[in-house]
Design a protein around this motif. Structure first.
Motif, PDB file in Angstrom:
ATOM      1  N   MET A  14       0.853  -1.180   0.000  1.00 22.37           N
ATOM      2  CA  MET A  14       0.000   0.000   0.000  1.00 22.37           C
ATOM      3  C   MET A  14       0.893   1.236   0.000  1.00 22.37           C
ATOM      4  O   MET A  14       1.889   1.284   0.698  1.00 22.37           O
ATOM      5  N   THR A  15       0.516   2.203  -0.784  1.00 15.01           N
ATOM      6  CA  THR A  15       1.220   3.479  -0.771  1.00 15.01           C
ATOM      7  C   THR A  15       0.234   4.572  -0.376  1.00 15.01           C
ATOM      8  O   THR A  15      -0.976   4.384  -0.441  1.00 15.01           O
ATOM      9  N   TYR A  16       0.773   5.677   0.028  1.00 13.59           N
ATOM     10  CA  TYR A  16      -0.034   6.792   0.512  1.00 13.59           C
ATOM     11  C   TYR A  16       0.464   8.075  -0.101  1.00 13.59           C
ATOM     12  O   TYR A  16       1.648   8.225  -0.379  1.00 13.59           O
ATOM     13  N   LYS A  17      -0.459   9.004  -0.318  1.00 14.84           N
ATOM     14  CA  LYS A  17      -0.041  10.332  -0.737  1.00 14.84           C
ATOM     15  C   LYS A  17      -0.735  11.346   0.165  1.00 14.84           C
ATOM     16  O   LYS A  17      -1.803  11.086   0.727  1.00 14.84           O
ATOM     17  N   THR A  18      -0.101  12.467   0.302  1.00 13.00           N
ATOM     18  CA  THR A  18      -0.671  13.517   1.143  1.00 13.00           C
ATOM     19  C   THR A  18      -1.784  14.214   0.366  1.00 13.00           C
ATOM     20  O   THR A  18      -1.703  14.373  -0.845  1.00 13.00           O
ATOM     21  N   ARG A  19      -2.822  14.584   1.079  1.00 12.02           N
ATOM     22  CA  ARG A  19      -3.947  15.261   0.436  1.00 12.02           C
ATOM     23  C   ARG A  19      -3.490  16.635  -0.048  1.00 12.02           C
ATOM     24  O   ARG A  19      -2.859  17.389   0.694  1.00 12.02           O
ATOM     25  N   PRO A  20      -3.812  16.967  -1.290  1.00 13.55           N
ATOM     26  CA  PRO A  20      -3.491  18.314  -1.769  1.00 13.55           C
ATOM     27  C   PRO A  20      -4.151  19.369  -0.882  1.00 13.55           C
ATOM     28  O   PRO A  20      -5.287  19.200  -0.437  1.00 13.55           O
ATOM     29  N   GLY A  21      -3.428  20.426  -0.607  1.00 11.14           N
ATOM     30  CA  GLY A  21      -3.964  21.497   0.224  1.00 11.14           C
ATOM     31  C   GLY A  21      -3.602  21.384   1.692  1.00 11.14           C
ATOM     32  O   GLY A  21      -3.990  22.221   2.496  1.00 11.14           O
ATOM     33  N   ILE A  22      -2.831  20.351   2.054  1.00 10.04           N
ATOM     34  CA  ILE A  22      -2.361  20.189   3.427  1.00 10.04           C
ATOM     35  C   ILE A  22      -0.893  20.580   3.468  1.00 10.04           C
ATOM     36  O   ILE A  22      -0.082  20.083   2.690  1.00 10.04           O
ATOM     37  N   GLU A  23      -0.563  21.476   4.376  1.00 10.38           N
ATOM     38  CA  GLU A  23       0.816  21.944   4.511  1.00 10.38           C
ATOM     39  C   GLU A  23       1.346  21.619   5.904  1.00 10.38           C
ATOM     40  O   GLU A  23       0.616  21.744   6.886  1.00 10.38           O
ATOM     41  N   LEU A  24       2.601  21.190   5.972  1.00 11.48           N
ATOM     42  CA  LEU A  24       3.282  20.997   7.248  1.00 11.48           C
ATOM     43  C   LEU A  24       4.010  22.289   7.566  1.00 11.48           C
ATOM     44  O   LEU A  24       4.862  22.733   6.792  1.00 11.48           O
ATOM     45  N   LEU A  25       3.658  22.912   8.674  1.00  8.83           N
ATOM     46  CA  LEU A  25       4.287  24.161   9.088  1.00  8.83           C
ATOM     47  C   LEU A  25       5.045  23.950  10.392  1.00  8.83           C
ATOM     48  O   LEU A  25       4.608  23.175  11.247  1.00  8.83           O
ATOM     49  N   HIS A  26       6.160  24.637  10.536  1.00  3.35           N
ATOM     50  CA  HIS A  26       6.965  24.609  11.752  1.00  3.35           C
ATOM     51  C   HIS A  26       6.972  26.036  12.292  1.00  3.35           C
ATOM     52  O   HIS A  26       7.574  26.921  11.688  1.00  3.35           O
ATOM     53  N   ILE A  27       6.286  26.251  13.400  1.00  5.09           N
ATOM     54  CA  ILE A  27       6.172  27.594  13.971  1.00  5.09           C
ATOM     55  C   ILE A  27       6.611  27.537  15.430  1.00  5.09           C
ATOM     56  O   ILE A  27       6.003  26.837  16.240  1.00  5.09           O
ATOM     57  N   CYS A  28       7.676  28.254  15.745  1.00  2.46           N
ATOM     58  CA  CYS A  28       8.194  28.326  17.122  1.00  2.46           C
ATOM     59  C   CYS A  28       8.378  26.939  17.738  1.00  2.46           C
ATOM     60  O   CYS A  28       8.012  26.694  18.886  1.00  2.46           O
ATOM     61  N   GLY A  29       8.940  26.022  16.970  1.00  2.00           N
ATOM     62  CA  GLY A  29       9.214  24.680  17.470  1.00  2.00           C
ATOM     63  C   GLY A  29       8.018  23.749  17.506  1.00  2.00           C
ATOM     64  O   GLY A  29       8.120  22.626  17.993  1.00  2.00           O
ATOM     65  N   VAL A  30       6.879  24.186  16.988  1.00  2.00           N
ATOM     66  CA  VAL A  30       5.671  23.355  16.954  1.00  2.00           C
ATOM     67  C   VAL A  30       5.430  22.936  15.504  1.00  2.00           C
ATOM     68  O   VAL A  30       5.506  23.751  14.587  1.00  2.00           O
ATOM     69  N   HIS A  31       5.140  21.650  15.312  1.00  2.00           N
ATOM     70  CA  HIS A  31       4.876  21.103  13.979  1.00  2.00           C
ATOM     71  C   HIS A  31       3.367  20.939  13.825  1.00  2.00           C
ATOM     72  O   HIS A  31       2.725  20.294  14.661  1.00  2.00           O
ATOM     73  N   MET A  32       2.814  21.517  12.760  1.00  2.00           N
ATOM     74  CA  MET A  32       1.369  21.467  12.551  1.00  2.00           C
ATOM     75  C   MET A  32       1.039  21.153  11.099  1.00  2.00           C
ATOM     76  O   MET A  32       1.699  21.657  10.188  1.00  2.00           O
ATOM     77  N   LEU A  33       0.002  20.332  10.915  1.00  2.00           N
ATOM     78  CA  LEU A  33      -0.584  20.166   9.597  1.00  2.00           C
ATOM     79  C   LEU A  33      -1.721  21.167   9.510  1.00  2.00           C
ATOM     80  O   LEU A  33      -2.586  21.221  10.385  1.00  2.00           O
ATOM     81  N   VAL A  34      -1.703  21.963   8.460  1.00  2.00           N
ATOM     82  CA  VAL A  34      -2.722  22.999   8.270  1.00  2.00           C
ATOM     83  C   VAL A  34      -3.365  22.781   6.913  1.00  2.00           C
ATOM     84  O   VAL A  34      -2.667  22.660   5.899  1.00  2.00           O
ATOM     85  N   GLY A  35      -4.687  22.726   6.915  1.00  2.00           N
ATOM     86  CA  GLY A  35      -5.420  22.538   5.671  1.00  2.00           C
ATOM     87  C   GLY A  35      -5.906  23.850   5.097  1.00  2.00           C
ATOM     88  O   GLY A  35      -6.355  24.725   5.833  1.00  2.00           O
ATOM     89  N   THR A  36      -5.812  23.983   3.776  1.00  2.00           N
ATOM     90  CA  THR A  36      -6.376  25.144   3.105  1.00  2.00           C
ATOM     91  C   THR A  36      -7.895  25.003   3.091  1.00  2.00           C
ATOM     92  O   THR A  36      -8.437  23.931   3.391  1.00  2.00           O
ATOM     93  N   ARG A  37      -8.577  26.048   2.750  1.00  2.00           N
ATOM     94  CA  ARG A  37     -10.041  26.047   2.748  1.00  2.00           C
ATOM     95  C   ARG A  37     -10.609  24.881   1.945  1.00  2.00           C
ATOM     96  O   ARG A  37     -11.624  24.294   2.311  1.00  2.00           O
ATOM     97  N   ALA A  38      -9.959  24.506   0.874  1.00  2.00           N
ATOM     98  CA  ALA A  38     -10.439  23.426   0.013  1.00  2.00           C
ATOM     99  C   ALA A  38     -10.492  22.074   0.728  1.00  2.00           C
ATOM    100  O   ALA A  38     -11.202  21.172   0.298  1.00  2.00           O
ATOM    101  N   THR A  39      -9.770  21.930   1.833  1.00  2.00           N
ATOM    102  CA  THR A  39      -9.732  20.637   2.544  1.00  2.00           C
ATOM    103  C   THR A  39     -10.645  20.584   3.764  1.00  2.00           C
ATOM    104  O   THR A  39     -10.774  19.543   4.383  1.00  2.00           O
ATOM    105  N   TRP A  40     -11.249  21.679   4.128  1.00  2.00           N
ATOM    106  CA  TRP A  40     -11.988  21.743   5.380  1.00  2.00           C
ATOM    107  C   TRP A  40     -13.166  20.782   5.461  1.00  2.00           C
ATOM    108  O   TRP A  40     -13.573  20.407   6.550  1.00  2.00           O
ATOM    109  N   ASP A  41     -13.717  20.377   4.342  1.00  2.00           N
ATOM    110  CA  ASP A  41     -14.850  19.450   4.360  1.00  2.00           C
ATOM    111  C   ASP A  41     -14.417  18.004   4.558  1.00  2.00           C
ATOM    112  O   ASP A  41     -15.255  17.143   4.828  1.00  2.00           O
ATOM    113  N   VAL A  42     -13.119  17.728   4.413  1.00  2.00           N
ATOM    114  CA  VAL A  42     -12.661  16.338   4.481  1.00  2.00           C
ATOM    115  C   VAL A  42     -11.657  16.055   5.591  1.00  2.00           C
ATOM    116  O   VAL A  42     -11.329  14.891   5.835  1.00  2.00           O
TER     117      VAL A  42
END
Length: 95
Positions: A1-29
């Motif tokens: 099985m392989t996996y791909k990241t959903r388009p519109g999801i970004e990994l951000l590093h802010i002040c030592g915190v790692h977060m996945l942030v979805g763009t508006r297009a991903t909010w329903d899923v």
């Protein structure tokens, strides 16, 4: 099985915190924001680059100084959680 990241999801590093942030297009899923621990952020980055789960587990095992089997188990749990939340998409390949 392989996996791909959903388009519109970004990994951000802010002040030592790692977060996945979805763009508006991903909010329903998937959730808008999810915080990740350091190892999970590394796993996400590698999966986003197209690395196989086995290769990602090997990298995690090396950097965390844990057995390959433990890294594979932890990664499988992480992937399952990310698929459930909608951040990762399973790719099925016909053979």
């Amino acid at each position: 099985m392989t996996y791909k990241t959903r388009p519109g999801i970004e990994l951000l590093h802010i002040c030592g915190v790692h977060m996945l942030v979805g763009t508006r297009a991903t909010w329903d899923v998937c959730p808008h924001v999810t915080q990740l621990p350091k190892g999970a952020a590394m796993a996400w980055s590698l999966l986003a680059k197209g690395h196989s789960p086995k290769a990602v587990a090997g990298t995690l095992a090396f950097f965390s100084h844990q057995p390959q089997a433990k890294a594979e188990e932890s990664l499988a749990q992480f992937i399952e959680k990310m698929v459930e939340k909608g951040y990762l998409i399973e790719e099925h390949h016909d053979e």
